[in-house]
Write an enzyme that holds these catalytic residues in place. Structure first.
Site, PDB file in Angstrom:
ATOM      1  N   LYS A 126       0.743  -1.303  -0.086  1.00 61.75           N
ATOM      2  CA  LYS A 126       0.051  -0.339  -0.057  1.00 61.75           C
ATOM      3  C   LYS A 126       0.828   1.207   0.094  1.00 61.75           C
ATOM      4  O   LYS A 126       1.523   1.437   0.983  1.00 61.75           O
ATOM      5  CB  LYS A 126      -0.911   0.133   1.280  1.00 61.75           C
ATOM      6  CG  LYS A 126      -1.945   1.178   0.904  1.00 61.75           C
ATOM      7  CD  LYS A 126      -2.440   1.662   2.227  1.00 61.75           C
ATOM      8  CE  LYS A 126      -1.620   2.731   2.992  1.00 61.75           C
ATOM      9  NZ  LYS A 126      -1.538   4.001   2.060  1.00 61.75           N
TER      10      LYS A 126
ATOM     11  N   GLU B 272       9.760   1.201  10.702  1.00 59.61           N
ATOM     12  CA  GLU B 272      10.767   2.104  10.622  1.00 59.61           C
ATOM     13  C   GLU B 272      10.213   3.780  10.722  1.00 59.61           C
ATOM     14  O   GLU B 272       9.335   4.052   9.707  1.00 59.61           O
ATOM     15  CB  GLU B 272      11.458   1.981   9.016  1.00 59.61           C
ATOM     16  CG  GLU B 272      12.115   0.842   8.788  1.00 59.61           C
ATOM     17  CD  GLU B 272      13.483   0.589   9.387  1.00 59.61           C
ATOM     18  OE1 GLU B 272      13.875   1.565  10.144  1.00 59.61           O
ATOM     19  OE2 GLU B 272      14.243  -0.588   9.172  1.00 59.61           O
TER      20      GLU B 272
ATOM     21  N   CYS C  58      13.812  10.828   7.009  1.00 61.92           N
ATOM     22  CA  CYS C  58      13.815  10.346   8.190  1.00 61.92           C
ATOM     23  C   CYS C  58      15.119  10.252   9.094  1.00 61.92           C
ATOM     24  O   CYS C  58      14.871  10.860  10.476  1.00 61.92           O
ATOM     25  CB  CYS C  58      13.201   8.846   8.395  1.00 61.92           C
ATOM     26  SG  CYS C  58      14.226   7.987   7.410  1.00 61.92           S
TER      27      CYS C  58
ATOM     28  N   GLU D 191      10.291  16.179  15.249  1.00 58.14           N
ATOM     29  CA  GLU D 191      10.746  15.924  13.914  1.00 58.14           C
ATOM     30  C   GLU D 191       9.867  16.984  12.951  1.00 58.14           C
ATOM     31  O   GLU D 191       8.720  17.002  13.101  1.00 58.14           O
ATOM     32  CB  GLU D 191      10.290  14.343  13.274  1.00 58.14           C
ATOM     33  CG  GLU D 191      10.611  14.205  12.065  1.00 58.14           C
ATOM     34  CD  GLU D 191      10.283  12.747  11.499  1.00 58.14           C
ATOM     35  OE1 GLU D 191       9.252  12.281  11.527  1.00 58.14           O
ATOM     36  OE2 GLU D 191      11.293  12.228  11.113  1.00 58.14           O
TER      37      GLU D 191
HETATM   38  P1  NAD Z   1       2.610   8.610   7.892  1.00 58.83           P
HETATM   39  O1  NAD Z   1       2.576   7.630   9.000  1.00 58.83           O
HETATM   40  O2  NAD Z   1       1.309   9.591   7.716  1.00 58.83           O
HETATM   41  O3  NAD Z   1       2.151   7.595   6.494  1.00 58.83           O
HETATM   42  C1  NAD Z   1       3.143   6.691   6.123  1.00 58.83           C
HETATM   43  C2  NAD Z   1       2.219   5.496   5.599  1.00 58.83           C
HETATM   44  O4  NAD Z   1       1.169   4.821   6.340  1.00 58.83           O
HETATM   45  C3  NAD Z   1       1.294   6.029   4.267  1.00 58.83           C
HETATM   46  O5  NAD Z   1       1.057   4.967   3.239  1.00 58.83           O
HETATM   47  C4  NAD Z   1      -0.295   6.106   5.231  1.00 58.83           C
HETATM   48  O6  NAD Z   1      -1.338   6.023   4.161  1.00 58.83           O
HETATM   49  C5  NAD Z   1      -0.099   4.752   5.921  1.00 58.83           C
HETATM   50  N1  NAD Z   1      -0.664   4.916   7.425  1.00 58.83           N
HETATM   51  C6  NAD Z   1      -0.880   6.144   8.058  1.00 58.83           C
HETATM   52  N2  NAD Z   1      -1.370   5.811   9.250  1.00 58.83           N
HETATM   53  C7  NAD Z   1      -1.615   4.406   9.214  1.00 58.83           C
HETATM   54  C8  NAD Z   1      -2.314   3.479  10.183  1.00 58.83           C
HETATM   55  N3  NAD Z   1      -2.749   3.923  11.198  1.00 58.83           N
HETATM   56  N4  NAD Z   1      -2.184   2.266   9.864  1.00 58.83           N
HETATM   57  C9  NAD Z   1      -2.018   1.777   8.553  1.00 58.83           C
HETATM   58  N5  NAD Z   1      -1.391   2.669   7.653  1.00 58.83           N
HETATM   59  C10 NAD Z   1      -1.162   4.056   7.834  1.00 58.83           C
HETATM   60  O7  NAD Z   1       3.975   9.235   7.371  1.00 58.83           O
HETATM   61  P2  NAD Z   1       4.418  10.212   5.940  1.00 58.83           P
HETATM   62  O8  NAD Z   1       3.855  11.434   6.281  1.00 58.83           O
HETATM   63  O9  NAD Z   1       3.904   9.220   4.983  1.00 58.83           O
HETATM   64  O10 NAD Z   1       5.856  10.024   6.209  1.00 58.83           O
HETATM   65  C11 NAD Z   1       6.752  10.702   6.724  1.00 58.83           C
HETATM   66  C12 NAD Z   1       7.051  10.173   8.291  1.00 58.83           C
HETATM   67  O11 NAD Z   1       7.674   8.733   7.645  1.00 58.83           O
HETATM   68  C13 NAD Z   1       8.116  10.907   8.792  1.00 58.83           C
HETATM   69  O12 NAD Z   1       7.757  10.647  10.439  1.00 58.83           O
HETATM   70  C14 NAD Z   1       9.531  10.021   8.805  1.00 58.83           C
HETATM   71  O13 NAD Z   1      10.582  10.149   9.419  1.00 58.83           O
HETATM   72  C15 NAD Z   1       8.952   8.661   8.436  1.00 58.83           C
HETATM   73  N6  NAD Z   1      10.083   7.889   7.548  1.00 58.83           N
HETATM   74  C16 NAD Z   1      10.789   6.979   8.387  1.00 58.83           C
HETATM   75  C17 NAD Z   1      11.653   6.165   7.659  1.00 58.83           C
HETATM   76  C18 NAD Z   1      12.474   5.338   8.305  1.00 58.83           C
HETATM   77  O14 NAD Z   1      13.061   4.352   7.440  1.00 58.83           O
HETATM   78  N7  NAD Z   1      12.629   5.191   9.390  1.00 58.83           N
HETATM   79  C19 NAD Z   1      11.870   6.394   6.206  1.00 58.83           C
HETATM   80  C20 NAD Z   1      10.942   7.548   5.414  1.00 58.83           C
HETATM   81  C21 NAD Z   1      10.090   8.235   6.304  1.00 58.83           C
END
Ligand code: NAD
Length: 490
Positions: free
Chosen positions: A185, A259, A293, A391
């Site tokens: 997804k 992650e 991230c 962050e």
């Molecule tokens: P987000 O958590 O809002 O969304 C990430 C994904 O999860 C999307 O596909 C979203 O639709 C889905 N999602 C959101 N809530 C969910 C839930 N309750 N259950 C299932 N799926 C859900 O994050 P974002 O805004 O898309 O990305 C930015 C964040 O990701 C930042 O906090 C960043 O640090 C983190 N990130 C971490 C890494 C790592 O490897 N540690 C890498 C890249 C980004």
């Protein structure tokens, strides 16, 4: 030269069970260019029924007696090589789609988003072929056991928008090589590049049901996480979402890799050569418009060189080329969305209100359209200030003074996160000694680049488990022990 405005891409199907199927719902996801603010694409918005169909297809492909899980690695690797080639052929298109959707400068997309998928698929195919799948182990009691590595099952993979291709393949490459099947997804902000994966899978002859992709928002993501047909969840995204997913998986006793977010520290030692490392500073502190991230957004500077560090970073931020992400010369593009820009601007306002000193940026660049913010550097930031703790996920740096190395390490470790980090010094041994004391999953000396052969992941609120390296494949394997020859007891 083509620019962001040239693209408009539309899909009306989802890739499920090896074919292009009609979505069950009528809703659509509309993608807006963060550069021009025009609509650049439209795709179906997946529903729970689409997830049901995708999980069922992945289950069949996994459970069948002659299914993907049962294939010898050599047979899987023939397909995976074709898949890697098909991704390579689409590398430029994937890079362009990423930049167009999320504002990543194309020069970075061409280095990471384009080539990573093919490289990772080949890397893990090689590891799987070399792995001892059924180790014959002499037992401590005198008999013999066999320890088997088996694919963990159907994986629900959920990814964010910031490095959509690379992050997807941190999961896809090892899980496919291990013999798992997947329902992916993508994030609603970056759905268009995910279609190149479906097209490559189809072109490569990946068996039906092995890769299934359902575009959709967090609700369908949440539905996928708890689906009874899913054996393992692999998630990259925010800490907030990761906590919710971890709770669900804990209740279900379902293996999960998380992650999550970060607030990594760059520890500048008093002998650092910053002027000679400007490219590496940019790469660790401002890459991908700060939407990274592991971004080193807390800069810990020795008081003896504080003004020098502040001046160098202000020069770095003021010197970057801001513009259309599809131009080769652009170093900083827009934030992914108006919402993300508002969030970043909210933190800039908070930093100012809390008394930190703006030494670069602090506003918007002079442009007619796009969700741009200027790279911003704050000096005189207290270690516990909001902009130093939370962050931001944008190009905003906080420079924090310290007196002793011990204090720098303590400030670094005071974060709730532990994902990345750097140490800047001309003395590698000294840098290593400091790096070893930082509570973080990964850290670089005078640079930060994720090497795919080494594990990547975070401690504390930055997540659970590791991706990349051989460790990234064991996350998709289960162990089975078979007691073969009985021990001679008594
Ligand atoms: P987000 O958590 O809002 O969304 C990430 C994904 O999860 C999307 O596909 C979203 O639709 C889905 N999602 C959101 N809530 C969910 C839930 N309750 N259950 C299932 N799926 C859900 O994050 P974002 O805004 O898309 O990305 C930015 C964040 O990701 C930042 O906090 C960043 O640090 C983190 N990130 C971490 C890494 C790592 O490897 N540690 C890498 C890249 C980004």
């Amino acid at each position: 030269m083509s620019t962001t405005a040239d693209q408009h891409i539309a899909y009306d199907r989802l890739y499920i069970g090896g074919g292009w199927v009609e979505p069950t719902g009528g809703e659509r996801i509309t993608i807006v260019s963060p550069t021009t603010e025009e609509v650049i694409g439209v795709v179906p918005d997946g529903t729970e029924a689409d997830i049901d169909a995708a999980v069922a297809a992945a289950r069949r492909a996994f459970d069948a007696r002659d299914g993907w899980a049962a294939w010898e690695p050599e047979a899987r690797n023939e397909i995976l090589e074709r898949f890697a080639t098909a991704m390579d052929e689409r590398a430029e298109e994937s890079a362009r789609r990423t930049s167009t959707q999320n504002g990543m400068p194309i020069s970075i997309a061409r280095q990471l988003e384009g080539p990573f998928p093919g490289m990772l698929v080949r890397y893990y195919a090689g590891l799987a072929a070399a792995q001892d799948r059924e180790e014959v182990r002499p037992g401590l009691l005198g008999g013999t056991t066999r320890v088997r590595r088996t694919p963990i099952g159907v994986v629900g993979a959920i990814v964010p928008w910031n490095f959509p291709q690379a992050i997807t393949f941190l999961k896809l490459a090892p899980l496919l090589a291990a013999g798992c099947t997947v329902v992916l997804k993508p994030s609603p902000e970056t759905v268009l590049d995910a279609y190149t994966i479906a097209e490559a899978a189809e072109a490569a002859g990946v068996p039906e049901g092995v890769i299934n992709i359902v575009q959709g928002g967090r609700e369908v993501g949440a539905y996928l996480v708890q689906h009874p047909g899913v054996d393992k969840v692999a998630f990259t995204g925010s800490t907030e979402a990761g906590r919710k997913i971890g709770e669900v998986c804990g209740r279900l006793l379902r293996p999960v890799t998380l992650e999550l977010g970060g607030k990594s520290a760059a520890i500048v030692l008093d002998d650092a050569d910053l002027a000679g490392n400007m490219e590496a500073l940019f790469g660790s502190m401002l890459i991908n418009n700060g939407q990274t991230c592991w971004l080193n957004s807390r800069i810990l500077a020795p008081r003896s060189r504080y003004d020098d560090v502040v001046e160098t970073l202000a020069g770095l931020a003021n010197g970057v080329t801001i513009g259309d992400p599809l131009l080769d010369t652009t170093q900083i593009g827009p934030m992914v969305s108006a919402r993300q820009r508002d969030r970043v601007e909210g933190y800039i306002a908070r930093g100012k209100a809390d008394g930190a000193r703006v030494v670069a940026g602090g506003g918007r660049p002079d442009r007619d359209t796009g969700f741009f913010v200027q790279p911003t550097v704050f000096a005189d930031v207290a270690p516990d200030a909001v902009i130093a703790r939370e962050e931001i996920f944008g190009p905003v740096l906080s420079v924090i003074p310290y007196d002793t190395e011990d204090e720098a390490i303590a400030i670094s470790n005071s974060s709730e996160f532990g994902l990345g980090g750097t140490v800047w010094t001309q003395d590698q041994e000294r840098g290593l000694a400091v790096a070893r004391r930082v509570q973080t999953g990964t850290i670089g000396i005078n640079h930060y680049v994720n090497d795919p052969a080494a594990p990547f992941g975070g401690n504390k609120a930055s997540g659970l488990g590791r991706e990349l390296g051989p460790e990234g494949m064991t996350a998709f394997q289960a162990l089975q022990t078979i007691y073969v020859d009985p021990p001679q007891l008594g």
